[in-house]
Design a protein around this motif. Structure first.
Motif, mmCIF file in Angstrom:
data_model
loop_
_atom_site.group_PDB
_atom_site.id
_atom_site.type_symbol
_atom_site.label_atom_id
_atom_site.label_comp_id
_atom_site.label_asym_id
_atom_site.label_seq_id
_atom_site.Cartn_x
_atom_site.Cartn_y
_atom_site.Cartn_z
ATOM 1 N N GLU A 1 103.392 132.568 -41.764
ATOM 2 C CA GLU A 1 102.647 133.402 -40.202
ATOM 3 C C GLU A 1 101.725 132.148 -39.707
ATOM 4 O OE1 GLU A 1 101.523 136.971 -38.193
ATOM 5 O OE2 GLU A 1 102.045 137.250 -39.627
ATOM 6 N N ASP A 2 101.170 131.781 -38.738
ATOM 7 C CA ASP A 2 100.427 131.009 -37.748
ATOM 8 C C ASP A 2 99.631 132.359 -37.631
ATOM 9 O OD1 ASP A 2 98.572 129.492 -37.220
ATOM 10 O OD2 ASP A 2 100.387 128.788 -35.514
ATOM 11 N N PHE A 3 97.872 132.424 -38.388
ATOM 12 C CA PHE A 3 97.410 132.680 -37.895
ATOM 13 C C PHE A 3 96.146 132.392 -37.023
ATOM 14 C CE2 PHE A 3 98.966 134.487 -41.569
ATOM 15 C CZ PHE A 3 98.847 135.707 -41.534
ATOM 16 N N GLY A 4 96.178 131.626 -36.998
ATOM 17 C CA GLY A 4 95.334 130.854 -36.132
ATOM 18 C C GLY A 4 94.680 130.120 -36.439
ATOM 19 N N VAL A 5 93.527 128.805 -35.454
ATOM 20 C CA VAL A 5 92.979 127.506 -35.524
ATOM 21 C C VAL A 5 92.539 128.079 -36.709
ATOM 22 C CG1 VAL A 5 91.504 126.174 -34.950
ATOM 23 C CG2 VAL A 5 93.622 126.802 -33.636
ATOM 24 N N ARG A 6 91.664 128.888 -37.047
ATOM 25 C CA ARG A 6 90.176 129.011 -38.354
ATOM 26 C C ARG A 6 90.896 129.217 -39.511
ATOM 27 N NH1 ARG A 6 84.765 130.595 -36.537
ATOM 28 N NH2 ARG A 6 84.387 131.128 -38.205
ATOM 29 N N ALA A 7 92.762 129.797 -39.120
ATOM 30 C CA ALA A 7 93.495 130.535 -40.445
ATOM 31 C C ALA A 7 93.977 130.207 -41.394
ATOM 32 C CB ALA A 7 93.480 131.704 -40.469
ATOM 33 N N GLY A 8 94.647 129.311 -40.233
ATOM 34 C CA GLY A 8 95.792 128.355 -40.272
ATOM 35 C C GLY A 8 97.177 129.561 -40.207
ATOM 36 N N CYS A 9 97.854 128.448 -41.312
ATOM 37 C CA CYS A 9 99.176 129.113 -41.560
ATOM 38 C C CYS A 9 99.391 129.401 -43.684
ATOM 39 C CB CYS A 9 100.623 128.539 -41.513
ATOM 40 S SG CYS A 9 100.594 127.574 -39.652
ATOM 41 N N ALA A 10 100.477 131.189 -43.727
ATOM 42 C CA ALA A 10 100.355 131.479 -44.726
ATOM 43 C C ALA A 10 101.372 132.279 -45.121
ATOM 44 C CB ALA A 10 98.911 131.605 -45.266
ATOM 45 N N TRP A 11 102.055 132.283 -46.106
ATOM 46 C CA TRP A 11 103.181 133.252 -46.627
ATOM 47 C C TRP A 11 102.286 134.744 -46.780
ATOM 48 C CZ3 TRP A 11 107.341 130.602 -45.228
ATOM 49 C CH2 TRP A 11 108.111 129.441 -45.577
ATOM 50 N N ARG A 12 103.334 135.318 -45.933
ATOM 51 C CA ARG A 12 102.827 137.065 -45.961
ATOM 52 C C ARG A 12 102.771 137.293 -47.072
ATOM 53 N NH1 ARG A 12 102.170 139.484 -40.626
ATOM 54 N NH2 ARG A 12 101.889 141.036 -42.434
ATOM 55 N N GLU A 13 101.465 138.125 -47.452
ATOM 56 C CA GLU A 13 102.111 139.327 -48.633
ATOM 57 C C GLU A 13 103.356 139.684 -48.664
ATOM 58 O OE1 GLU A 13 99.418 142.282 -50.964
ATOM 59 O OE2 GLU A 13 98.901 140.013 -50.531
ATOM 60 N N THR A 14 103.897 140.114 -49.204
ATOM 61 C CA THR A 14 105.446 141.357 -48.766
ATOM 62 C C THR A 14 105.578 141.780 -50.085
ATOM 63 O OG1 THR A 14 106.182 139.494 -47.359
ATOM 64 C CG2 THR A 14 107.811 141.303 -48.049
ATOM 65 N N ASP A 15 105.710 143.574 -49.866
ATOM 66 C CA ASP A 15 106.386 144.008 -50.798
ATOM 67 C C ASP A 15 108.016 143.662 -51.867
ATOM 68 O OD1 ASP A 15 104.265 145.726 -51.577
ATOM 69 O OD2 ASP A 15 104.216 147.458 -50.311
ATOM 70 N N GLU A 16 108.362 143.813 -52.727
ATOM 71 C CA GLU A 16 109.393 143.170 -53.327
ATOM 72 C C GLU A 16 110.650 143.974 -52.513
ATOM 73 O OE1 GLU A 16 112.041 142.503 -57.817
ATOM 74 O OE2 GLU A 16 110.306 143.665 -57.701
ATOM 75 N N GLN A 17 110.602 144.922 -52.172
ATOM 76 C CA GLN A 17 111.569 145.760 -51.408
ATOM 77 C C GLN A 17 111.727 145.663 -50.037
ATOM 78 O OE1 GLN A 17 109.059 147.282 -53.095
ATOM 79 N NE2 GLN A 17 108.380 148.957 -51.327
ATOM 80 N N ASP A 18 110.939 144.762 -49.346
ATOM 81 C CA ASP A 18 111.286 143.986 -48.252
ATOM 82 C C ASP A 18 110.856 143.082 -47.849
ATOM 83 O OD1 ASP A 18 109.801 147.111 -47.619
ATOM 84 O OD2 ASP A 18 108.118 146.424 -47.402
ATOM 85 N N THR A 19 111.605 142.166 -48.684
ATOM 86 C CA THR A 19 111.908 140.791 -48.384
ATOM 87 C C THR A 19 113.308 140.521 -48.343
ATOM 88 O OG1 THR A 19 112.617 141.055 -50.949
ATOM 89 C CG2 THR A 19 110.145 139.670 -50.055
ATOM 90 N N ASP A 20 114.637 141.576 -48.306
ATOM 91 C CA ASP A 20 115.385 141.576 -48.135
ATOM 92 C C ASP A 20 115.814 140.810 -46.077
ATOM 93 O OD1 ASP A 20 117.395 144.382 -46.672
ATOM 94 O OD2 ASP A 20 115.314 143.967 -47.514
ATOM 95 N N ARG A 21 117.100 139.918 -46.031
ATOM 96 C CA ARG A 21 117.408 140.064 -44.566
ATOM 97 C C ARG A 21 117.180 141.221 -43.799
ATOM 98 N NH1 ARG A 21 121.239 139.610 -41.057
ATOM 99 N NH2 ARG A 21 121.557 137.485 -39.872
ATOM 100 N N ASP A 22 117.654 141.851 -43.474
ATOM 101 C CA ASP A 22 117.144 143.455 -43.120
ATOM 102 C C ASP A 22 115.868 143.839 -42.728
ATOM 103 O OD1 ASP A 22 120.414 143.163 -42.677
ATOM 104 O OD2 ASP A 22 120.292 144.460 -43.906
ATOM 105 N N THR A 23 115.742 143.457 -43.461
ATOM 106 C CA THR A 23 114.015 143.559 -43.462
ATOM 107 C C THR A 23 112.965 143.253 -42.749
ATOM 108 O OG1 THR A 23 113.983 145.448 -45.521
ATOM 109 C CG2 THR A 23 112.103 144.817 -44.939
ATOM 110 N N ILE A 24 113.133 142.009 -42.838
ATOM 111 C CA ILE A 24 112.824 140.888 -42.411
ATOM 112 C C ILE A 24 112.963 140.854 -41.030
ATOM 113 C CG2 ILE A 24 112.423 138.454 -41.747
ATOM 114 C CD1 ILE A 24 110.614 139.598 -43.922
#
Length: 114
Positions: free
Chosen positions: A15-38
């Motif tokens: 996700e892009d958090f803007g100029v100051r913060a830049g891009c980062a992989w979002r922290e996600t609970d393990e059970q929320d990493t399936d296709r349908d949940t995303i």
């Protein structure tokens, strides 16, 4: 960690958090990493400015870019209700995306079409 917890496709969102913060992989609970949940989280606004989505399976030893696949699924749901999500779909969907024009087009005719 038991192998069966890893023997599945795991989706992560950059996700892009803007100029100051830049891009980062979002922290996600393990059970929320399936296709349908995303997809559900994208549609509900959990991700404001998604840039890239990857999927990997640690047991099978593969990883790939799933951005277009997820953009197509969001487009099929016809629910890209925020400008950022609409931009994500338009930039990444592999299928044509219907775009609503803001104003009717004026047609100026200089004669019959041939």
């Amino acid at each position: 960690m038991p192998a069966d917890r890893l023997d599945r496709d795991i989706y992560l969102v950059l996700e892009d958090f803007g100029v100051r913060a830049g891009c980062a992989w979002r922290e996600t609970d393990e059970q929320d990493t399936d296709r349908d949940t995303i997809i559900r989280d994208l549609l509900s606004g959990q991700y404001t400015y998604p840039v890239r989505i990857v999927v990997f399976n640690a047991i099978e030893g593969h990883a790939r870019d799933a951005t277009s696949e997820i953009a197509d699924a969001v487009a099929e749901a016809d629910a890209a209700n925020t400008p950022a999500l609409q931009a994500f779909v338009e930039a990444n969907a592999t299928r044509p995306v219907a775009v609503q024009l803001p104003h009717p087009l004026s047609v100026v005719s200089s004669g019959p079409c041939i």
